[in-house]
Design an enzyme around this catalytic site. Structure first.
Site, PDB file in Angstrom:
ATOM      1  N   LYS A  80     -32.027 -27.694  13.662  1.00  0.00           N
ATOM      2  CA  LYS A  80     -33.003 -28.229  12.703  1.00  0.00           C
ATOM      3  C   LYS A  80     -32.988 -29.739  12.867  1.00  0.00           C
ATOM      4  CE  LYS A  80     -35.940 -27.715   9.311  1.00  0.00           C
ATOM      5  NZ  LYS A  80     -37.247 -27.007   9.433  1.00  0.00           N
ATOM      6  N   TYR A 131     -20.176 -23.265   7.047  1.00  0.00           N
ATOM      7  CA  TYR A 131     -19.219 -22.285   6.525  1.00  0.00           C
ATOM      8  C   TYR A 131     -17.858 -22.919   6.245  1.00  0.00           C
ATOM      9  CZ  TYR A 131     -21.835 -17.905   7.262  1.00  0.00           C
ATOM     10  OH  TYR A 131     -22.725 -16.875   7.177  1.00  0.00           O
ATOM     11  N   ASP A 145     -25.939 -16.669  11.810  1.00  0.00           N
ATOM     12  CA  ASP A 145     -25.788 -15.549  10.871  1.00  0.00           C
ATOM     13  C   ASP A 145     -27.160 -14.938  10.591  1.00  0.00           C
ATOM     14  OD1 ASP A 145     -24.549 -13.878   8.876  1.00  0.00           O
ATOM     15  OD2 ASP A 145     -25.369 -15.229   7.363  1.00  0.00           O
ATOM     16  N   ASP A 200     -36.720 -22.617  12.035  1.00  0.00           N
ATOM     17  CA  ASP A 200     -37.834 -21.909  11.385  1.00  0.00           C
ATOM     18  C   ASP A 200     -38.781 -21.323  12.438  1.00  0.00           C
ATOM     19  OD1 ASP A 200     -38.511 -24.527  12.072  1.00  0.00           O
ATOM     20  OD2 ASP A 200     -39.708 -24.908  10.276  1.00  0.00           O
ATOM     21  N   ASP A 252     -29.083 -11.291  12.434  1.00  0.00           N
ATOM     22  CA  ASP A 252     -29.570 -10.129  11.678  1.00  0.00           C
ATOM     23  C   ASP A 252     -31.027  -9.830  12.042  1.00  0.00           C
ATOM     24  OD1 ASP A 252     -27.156  -9.857  10.316  1.00  0.00           O
ATOM     25  OD2 ASP A 252     -28.124  -9.555   8.366  1.00  0.00           O
TER      26      ASP A 252
HETATM   27  C1  IPM Z   1     -21.560 -11.677   9.473  1.00  0.00           C
HETATM   28  C2  IPM Z   1     -21.442 -11.553   7.964  1.00  0.00           C
HETATM   29  C3  IPM Z   1     -20.403 -12.560   7.487  1.00  0.00           C
HETATM   30  C4  IPM Z   1     -20.892 -13.946   7.829  1.00  0.00           C
HETATM   31  C5  IPM Z   1     -20.034 -12.452   6.001  1.00  0.00           C
HETATM   32  C6  IPM Z   1     -19.636 -11.050   5.608  1.00  0.00           C
HETATM   33  C7  IPM Z   1     -18.973 -13.435   5.618  1.00  0.00           C
HETATM   34  O1  IPM Z   1     -22.684 -11.742   7.378  1.00  0.00           O
HETATM   35  O2  IPM Z   1     -20.541 -11.448  10.147  1.00  0.00           O
HETATM   36  O3  IPM Z   1     -22.643 -11.995   9.942  1.00  0.00           O
HETATM   37  O4  IPM Z   1     -21.667 -14.540   7.078  1.00  0.00           O
HETATM   38  O5  IPM Z   1     -20.512 -14.441   8.884  1.00  0.00           O
HETATM   39 MG    MG Z   2     -24.296 -11.881   8.747  1.00  0.00          MG
END
Ligand code: IPM
Ligand code: MG
Length: 361
Positions: free
Chosen positions: A194, A143, A250, A226, A254
């Site tokens: 990785k 990032y 990230d 993975d 999710d």
């Molecule tokens: C998160 C989001 C952010 C990230 C985006 C909105 C920049 O997906 O907080 O997970 O990638 O960190």
């Molecule tokens: Mg995110």
């Protein structure tokens, strides 16, 4: 005298203002119950800041945040700003906030709420009892690594570049946070990388292994990313605490969130060395339902609980909010994202009111 705190509110975009309004109402109940006093100051970030000032993170916002005890953020982003160059997009504001406040440790708990177990797309026996903490490195990795950009090559073709890089000290500091957290949980830490392909991951794995010597009570394992993604949906109960870099974190956070059925229930905390933290839901700004009073405010409320626990050291108040959320769900209140048959469908505001009623009982 009531203990006083200065809280910066960053409602941001989309459903942000609606869910933030619920969090503020809830904090007013907390003030009364726990003899605390919150002074709220609001600042601009994301698309709202772009519209007002041309920048996703005005310098004034960082100043206001620095001058507070904790920062409560809702969500940023939306279709309206999607075509702007990356440094002017709402997301740049969020990344700037993390970097500006040096919030290198992002805690993303994914815990099954028994009342919502049927909201999960996975089978009950797979997800029952899941309780995972993802510790994501937040101010390094791909990032932020340099070089980055879209460059012209000699052949006239464009080339997009990002760099995944970690220094030893960056790895060690997130590693220490993760070992400490694992220690307070089931003492199992899985480091995800990785290392079969990436040098940056080989260094990551080396440092984690070295650190483990200082935490003999914590069991450290390693997985390639993975495989980790596969294991998360195959047998999520094997995980307790996960530590990983920015990009893998990230993605995996999710996936871990979805085990619980709705990303609309999950909070997060971003912490640094200074003690000032940013607390925000894992979900985004949901522009498709913005302004329609359909959003689930509970992740914002649970983020507020994390703020009380990790940011202000008010564990009893945090417990009180978390129990309130469980109770309102037990009463059958549901927003659309977690609706199931026989439950009562509520809008964002009504869910907030139902929660406050429970809290005041
Ligand atoms: C998160 C989001 C952010 C990230 C985006 C909105 C920049 O997906 O907080 O997970 O990638 O960190
Ligand atoms: Mg995110």
């Amino acid at each position: 005298m009531a203990q006083q705190y200065r809280i910066t509110l960053l409602p941001g975009d989309g459903i942000g203002p609606e869910i933030m309004a619920v969090a503020v109402d809830v904090l007013k109940v907390v003030e009364k119950k726990f003899d605390l006093q919150f002074e709220f100051q609001e600042a601009l970030i994301g698309g709202a800041a772009i519209d007002a000032t041309g920048e996703p993170l005005p310098a004034a916002t960082l100043d206001v945040c620095r001058n507070s005890d904790a920062v409560l953020l809702a969500a940023i982003g939306g279709y309206k700003w999607d075509s702007l160059p990356s440094h002017l997009r709402p997301e740049a504001g969020l990344l700037g906030l993390r970097a500006g406040l040096e919030l290198f440790a992002n805690l993303r708990p994914a815990k099954i709420i028994p009342q919502l177990i049927d909201a999960s797309t996975l089978k009950r026996e797979i997800v029952e009892g899941v309780d995972i903490m993802v510790v994501r490195e937040l101010t390094g990795g791909i990032y932020f690594g340099k070089p980055k950009g879209i460059f012209d090559t000699e052949t006239g073709e464009k080339r997009g570049v990002n760099t995944m890089a970690y220094t030893e000290s960056e790895i060690d500091r997130i590693g220490r946070v993760a070992f400490e957290i694992a220690r307070k949980r089931q003492s199992k830490l899985c480091s995800v990388d990785k290392a079969n392909v990436l040098e940056v991951s080989q260094l990551w794995r080396d440092r984690m292994t070295k650190l483990a010597a200082q935490y003999p009570d914590v069991e450290l394992t390693h997985l390639y990313v993975d495989n980790a993604a596969m294991q998360l949906v195959r047998a999520p109960k094997q995980f307790d605490t996960i530590v990983t870099g920015n990009l893998f974190g990230d993605i995996l956070s999710d996936a871990a969130a979805m085990l619980t059925g709705s990303i609309g229930m999950l909070p997060s905390a971003s912490l640094g060395a200074s003690g000032l933290g940013v607390f925000e839901p894992v979900h985004g700004s949901a522009p498709d339902i913005a302004g329609l009073d359909k959003a689930n405010p509970l992740a914002q409320v649970l983020s507020t609980a994390m703020m009380l626990r990790y940011g202000l050291n008010q564990a009893a108040a945090a417990d009180y909010l978390e129990n309130g959320v469980l109770q309102v769900l037990a009463n059958g209140a549901r927003t659309g994202d977690i609706m199931s048959s026989g439950m009562q469908l509520l809008g964002c505001r009504a869910m907030g009111e139902a929660l406050i009623q429970v809290l005041e009982e």
